[in-house]
Design an enzyme around this catalytic site. Structure first.
Site, short mmCIF file in Angstrom:
data_model
loop_
_atom_site.label_atom_id
_atom_site.label_comp_id
_atom_site.label_asym_id
_atom_site.label_seq_id
_atom_site.Cartn_x
_atom_site.Cartn_y
_atom_site.Cartn_z
N HIS A 260 9.58 86.34 -19.21
CA HIS A 260 9.71 86.64 -20.63
C HIS A 260 8.35 86.63 -21.31
O HIS A 260 7.49 85.80 -21.00
CB HIS A 260 10.62 85.62 -21.31
CG HIS A 260 12.05 85.73 -20.89
ND1 HIS A 260 12.94 86.57 -21.51
CD2 HIS A 260 12.74 85.11 -19.91
CE1 HIS A 260 14.12 86.45 -20.93
NE2 HIS A 260 14.03 85.58 -19.96
N ASN B 104 13.97 92.55 -26.50
CA ASN B 104 14.28 93.11 -25.18
C ASN B 104 13.03 92.98 -24.34
O ASN B 104 11.93 92.77 -24.87
CB ASN B 104 14.73 94.58 -25.29
CG ASN B 104 13.60 95.53 -25.61
OD1 ASN B 104 12.83 95.29 -26.55
ND2 ASN B 104 13.50 96.61 -24.87
#
Length: 162
Positions: A25, A14
């Protein structure tokens, strides 16, 4: 960062708080995903998280099992991981990557009800994709050094190329 027909779709657990704030990310300084991706032979140079848009051109993508951001992955509930695994399976069926690499064995074990799963290739596919489990590159995972993370990514790279 997901597109149809990728060679490898990397799946983080997550977003951390830093990644949620930046939209990138594995963005937290000290996260070892980007160095491991390069050391493993997937990128010609070490990319910065802000360059994640370059990944699909290399046949790579990134998504998460769970969308909710947290300071630590262990803040997620088992129910969130199970639901995330279900949603990931649907994404994989839709986008059809050749390989899926889940970055975090504990999240994989819980989300997919595979309590004994280890690192490396998994015997069962995910949708039609081959499945691989990599170590979590978070700086909190002290069991793996940058070198051993790079080697783990390199094993996947060899399998993808082979």
């Amino acid at each position: 960062m997901i597109a149809p027909g990728l060679d490898v779709l990397f799946v983080g657990i997550n977003p951390g708080l830093w990644s949620a704030a930046t939209g990138w990310h594995f963005a937290r300084p000290g996260n070892r995903f980007w160095p491991a991706l390069h050391r493993g032979g997937f990128t010609p140079r070490q990319l910065h998280p802000s360059e994640q848009d370059e990944l699909p051109g290399l046949g790579l993508g990134i998504t998460n099992m769970v969308a909710r951001a947290s300071a630590r992955a262990d803040e997620l509930t088992a129910a969130e991981l199970v639901e995330g695994a279900r949603e990931l399976t649907a994404k994989v069926a839709r986008y059809r990557p050749r390989w899926v690499a889940v970055v975090g064995v504990t999240a994989y074990r819980i989300g997919f009800a595979r309590p004994k799963a280890g690192f490396g290739p998994q015997p069962e596919p995910l949708a039609a994709a081959r499945l691989w489990v990599l170590p979590n590159p978070s700086g909190l995972n002290a069991h793996f050094t940058p070198e051993t993370l790079g080697a783990a990514f390199g094993e996947l790279r060899a399998a993808v190329a082979g």
